[in-house]
Design a protein around this motif. Structure first.
Motif, short mmCIF file in Angstrom:
data_model
loop_
_atom_site.label_atom_id
_atom_site.label_comp_id
_atom_site.label_asym_id
_atom_site.label_seq_id
_atom_site.Cartn_x
_atom_site.Cartn_y
_atom_site.Cartn_z
N GLU A 16 2.19 5.32 -4.21
CA GLU A 16 1.08 4.37 -4.11
C GLU A 16 1.53 3.07 -3.44
OE1 GLU A 16 -2.64 2.80 -4.17
OE2 GLU A 16 -2.01 4.88 -4.54
N LYS A 17 2.74 2.60 -3.77
CA LYS A 17 3.25 1.38 -3.16
C LYS A 17 3.43 1.56 -1.65
CE LYS A 17 3.64 -0.82 -7.10
NZ LYS A 17 2.74 -1.93 -7.45
N ALA A 18 3.91 2.72 -1.25
CA ALA A 18 4.08 2.99 0.18
C ALA A 18 2.74 2.94 0.89
CB ALA A 18 4.73 4.36 0.37
N ARG A 19 1.72 3.49 0.25
CA ARG A 19 0.38 3.50 0.85
C ARG A 19 -0.18 2.08 0.98
NH1 ARG A 19 0.55 8.57 -1.88
NH2 ARG A 19 -0.10 7.73 -3.90
N ILE A 20 0.05 1.26 -0.03
CA ILE A 20 -0.41 -0.13 0.02
C ILE A 20 0.30 -0.88 1.15
CG2 ILE A 20 -0.36 -2.34 -1.20
CD1 ILE A 20 -0.83 -0.73 -3.79
N LEU A 21 1.61 -0.73 1.24
CA LEU A 21 2.37 -1.42 2.28
C LEU A 21 1.89 -1.05 3.67
CD1 LEU A 21 6.05 -1.21 0.92
CD2 LEU A 21 4.55 -3.23 0.97
N TYR A 22 1.66 0.24 3.88
CA TYR A 22 1.25 0.67 5.22
C TYR A 22 -0.17 0.23 5.54
CZ TYR A 22 -0.05 3.30 9.28
OH TYR A 22 -0.52 3.62 10.52
N HIS A 23 -1.11 0.57 4.68
CA HIS A 23 -2.52 0.36 5.00
C HIS A 23 -2.91 -1.12 4.96
CE1 HIS A 23 -3.56 4.55 5.37
NE2 HIS A 23 -3.00 4.82 4.19
N GLN A 24 -2.26 -1.92 4.12
CA GLN A 24 -2.65 -3.32 3.98
C GLN A 24 -1.77 -4.28 4.76
OE1 GLN A 24 -3.48 -4.54 -0.06
NE2 GLN A 24 -4.39 -2.56 -0.60
N TYR A 25 -0.55 -3.86 5.12
CA TYR A 25 0.37 -4.80 5.74
C TYR A 25 0.85 -4.38 7.14
CZ TYR A 25 0.58 -7.21 1.27
OH TYR A 25 0.25 -7.91 0.14
N ALA A 26 0.93 -3.11 7.42
CA ALA A 26 1.54 -2.66 8.68
C ALA A 26 0.56 -2.08 9.68
CB ALA A 26 2.63 -1.63 8.38
N GLU A 437 11.07 2.62 -3.17
CA GLU A 437 12.08 1.83 -3.90
C GLU A 437 11.43 0.74 -4.75
OE1 GLU A 437 14.98 0.66 -0.95
OE2 GLU A 437 15.83 2.68 -0.88
N MET A 438 10.24 0.29 -4.37
CA MET A 438 9.48 -0.60 -5.27
C MET A 438 9.14 0.13 -6.56
SD MET A 438 6.85 -2.43 -2.59
CE MET A 438 5.89 -3.31 -3.85
N GLU A 439 8.73 1.38 -6.43
CA GLU A 439 8.31 2.14 -7.61
C GLU A 439 9.48 2.53 -8.51
OE1 GLU A 439 5.48 5.22 -7.13
OE2 GLU A 439 3.98 3.81 -6.38
N ASN A 440 10.66 2.72 -7.93
CA ASN A 440 11.79 3.10 -8.79
C ASN A 440 12.68 1.91 -9.17
OD1 ASN A 440 13.65 2.65 -6.66
ND2 ASN A 440 13.58 4.78 -5.99
N GLY A 441 12.25 0.70 -8.79
CA GLY A 441 12.95 -0.50 -9.24
C GLY A 441 14.12 -0.95 -8.39
N GLN A 442 14.32 -0.32 -7.25
CA GLN A 442 15.44 -0.72 -6.39
C GLN A 442 15.17 -2.01 -5.62
OE1 GLN A 442 16.02 3.63 -4.87
NE2 GLN A 442 17.83 2.49 -4.25
N VAL A 443 13.92 -2.26 -5.32
CA VAL A 443 13.54 -3.53 -4.70
C VAL A 443 12.41 -4.13 -5.54
CG1 VAL A 443 14.18 -2.73 -2.38
CG2 VAL A 443 11.81 -2.54 -3.12
N PRO A 444 12.16 -5.44 -5.42
CA PRO A 444 11.15 -6.09 -6.28
C PRO A 444 9.77 -5.45 -6.14
CG PRO A 444 12.50 -7.73 -5.18
CD PRO A 444 12.86 -6.42 -4.56
N ASP A 445 9.12 -5.26 -7.26
CA ASP A 445 7.75 -4.73 -7.27
C ASP A 445 6.80 -5.89 -7.03
OD1 ASP A 445 5.46 -3.29 -7.55
OD2 ASP A 445 5.70 -2.89 -9.70
N ASP A 446 6.90 -6.46 -5.84
CA ASP A 446 6.10 -7.63 -5.45
C ASP A 446 5.49 -7.32 -4.09
OD1 ASP A 446 5.29 -10.13 -4.29
OD2 ASP A 446 6.50 -11.16 -5.80
N GLU A 447 4.21 -6.99 -4.10
CA GLU A 447 3.53 -6.51 -2.90
C GLU A 447 3.59 -7.52 -1.75
OE1 GLU A 447 -1.08 -6.06 -1.81
OE2 GLU A 447 -0.45 -4.94 -3.59
N LYS A 448 3.35 -8.80 -2.05
CA LYS A 448 3.33 -9.81 -0.98
C LYS A 448 4.73 -10.04 -0.41
CE LYS A 448 -0.82 -12.25 -2.49
NZ LYS A 448 -1.40 -13.57 -2.93
N TRP A 449 5.72 -10.05 -1.28
CA TRP A 449 7.11 -10.25 -0.85
C TRP A 449 7.55 -9.13 0.09
CZ3 TRP A 449 11.43 -11.22 -5.06
CH2 TRP A 449 12.69 -11.31 -4.45
#
Length: 468
Positions: A16-26, A437-449
């Motif tokens: 889900e995080k990957a989908r948000i990053l792509y559709h909303q940011y890229a 990696e946002m979902e598994n905690g490797q990078v911050p779970d901060d969508e805007k960041w």
């Protein structure tokens, strides 16, 4: 695959995080394609292609290699078969390319811009051929129309120093809203190994520059002349395609005199082509630094391996592969020499051998100067590595040993106006990597960041780096 689509909306986005990053940011960011091989004449003339074959298959070495592997006769590849026959031959091959990136690229390129999201195969080929040809006849499917459809902000073509740049001038005079910038590619001025070919090229360079080239000083004067000519036509980028960076950067007085004899016809060979290339390359790289340009080095290809087909078809026809050259020492020596007097320009180095990814990823950190963010870049996966595994390996090496957030992102390095979905492909892969990696905690779970980092890599960093 949603609704049976070949390329669904969430293609390659596995969280889900990957989908948000792509559709909303890229997804909707413009494209800065800072290195490609698109013909500027075709852009200037707003060319409409006669068929999907002309725009899609002509000159596509990736597809040619697959067709040959599948036993397709050369007549249907580079021969005299009709456009329709060639397309049908390719369509028949496509189902057999599963797991090769061609399978995804081909269907992404049919989806965007043609709106086709079904499988290309022997049964669908005729309908797809007719439909795409009808669209290609329309004004908004001309070269200029396609660049607009793909939301391209800048095109960086690749041009020889002797080029007149007349078509770049014509594009500017038309007021075309997309920047089409020439890039300086002086490889032929370095390659003295074949003296007869080299002398013929130097004569051409002499005519273009108006400088009589009789020695090293006049050669460098002619190259400076052409750099300034390119600069007057909007250029601020150079490119070099080499097996390796030359291992030597100086010439003796005797070698300088030897060069004069080569030019005059009194010598039929040069004793140390590597030293000659290194010396000339060093001197023109100093000019790039003086001008504030970006210099690019594409390293590691071994070309024209099939001697029989080289004789029949010539170079650049699909017989190149990854070389196993030693890169680190010569690259270190060359960049280090330019750093002695702070004459190292912004630099992008591209690696073709994945075994050398970590070498390149660590090399760039040696020449950060604390003044320019990401001054020396490990370029994106190119040629044989511009596929999912190759891109992920490059991103991982860069992340592990450099600073991913400064990366200037993707380029097509293509001769086709239909290759722009490769930027989409890259952005999906990047977003999937970070989103997972946002979902598994490797990078911050901060969508805007993390979303800001995605936007920077996809567009903002290149815009800043190339001064657009």
């Amino acid at each position: 695959m949603k609704n049976g689509a070949v390329i669904p909306d969430d293609f390659l986005l596995y969280s889900e995080k990957a989908r948000i990053l792509y559709h909303q940011y890229a997804k909707d960011l413009p494209i800065i394609d800072y290195h490609n091989h698109l013909p500027p004449q075709e852009i200037a003339e707003a060319k409409n292609f006669r068929s999907i074959t002309e725009i899609w298959l002509k000159g596509d070495h990736y597809k040619w290699r697959a067709m040959r592997t599948l036993g397709v006769n050369e007549r249907f590849i580079t021969g005299d078969a009709s456009d329709e026959e060639k397309f049908m031959a390719w369509a028949k091959c496509v189902p057999a390319t599963v797991r090769n990136p061609l399978f995804h690229w081909s269907h992404m390129e049919l989806k965007n811009p043609f709106g086709i999201n079904s499988y290309l195969n022997e049964n669908s080929a005729k309908e797809i051929y007719v439909h795409t040809n009808q669209l290609l006849a329309q004004k908004d499917f001309s070269t200029q129309g396609l660049l607009k459809k793909f939301n391209v902000a800048m095109v960086g073509t690749t041009d020889d120093p002797t080029d007149s740049l007349e078509y770049h001038k014509a594009i500017i005079d038309q007021g075309f809203e997309i920047k089409v910038k020439p890039s300086f590619r002086p490889d032929k001025s370095l390659m003295i190994g074949d003296v007869k070919t080299y002398r013929a090229y130097i004569q051409k360079l002499s005519v273009a520059s108006g400088v009589e080239i009789i020695d090293l000083e006049s050669l460098l004067g002619a190259l400076r002349n052409r750099i300034e000519f390119f600069e007057a036509h909007g250029a601020s980028i150079s490119d070099h395609g080499l097996n390796t960076i030359p291992s030597k950067v100086t010439l003796t007085d005797a070698q300088k005199s030897e060069f004069e004899k080569v030019l005059s016809g009194d010598a039929d060979s040069f004793s140390d082509p590597d030293a000659f290339a290194g010396y000339v390359l060093t001197e023109i790289c100093k000019i790039y630094h003086e001008k504030g340009w970006v210099q690019q080095f594409h390293l590691g290809a071994i070309r024209n391996n099939n001697h029989g087909m080289m004789r029949k078809l010539g170079p650049d026809t699909g017989y190149d592969s990854i070389g196993d050259f030693s890169q680190a020492t010569s690259l270190s020596n060359f960049l280090g020499n330019l750093s002695l007097d702070d004459q190292l320009a912004k630099t992008i180095i591209y690696n073709l051998n994945p075994a050398d990814n970590d070498v390149f990823a660590t090399m760039i950190g040696n020449f950060a100067d604390g003044k320019i963010k990401g001054k020396v870049q490990f370029g994106s996966g190119w040629w044989f590595l511009d596929q999912k595994d190759g891109m992920e390996k490059q991103l991982n090496s860069l992340s592990n040993m450099g600073v991913l957030s400064t990366f200037v992102g993707m380029l097509t390095d293509s001769r086709s106006f239909l290759s722009y979905p490769r930027h989409e492909y890259f952005r999906r892969i990047l977003c999937n990597l970070l989103g997972n990696e946002m979902e598994n905690g490797q990078v911050p779970d901060d969508e805007k960041w993390i979303g800001k980092i995605v936007q920077d890599i996809s567009y903002n960093n290149a815009k800043e780096y190339f001064g657009l």
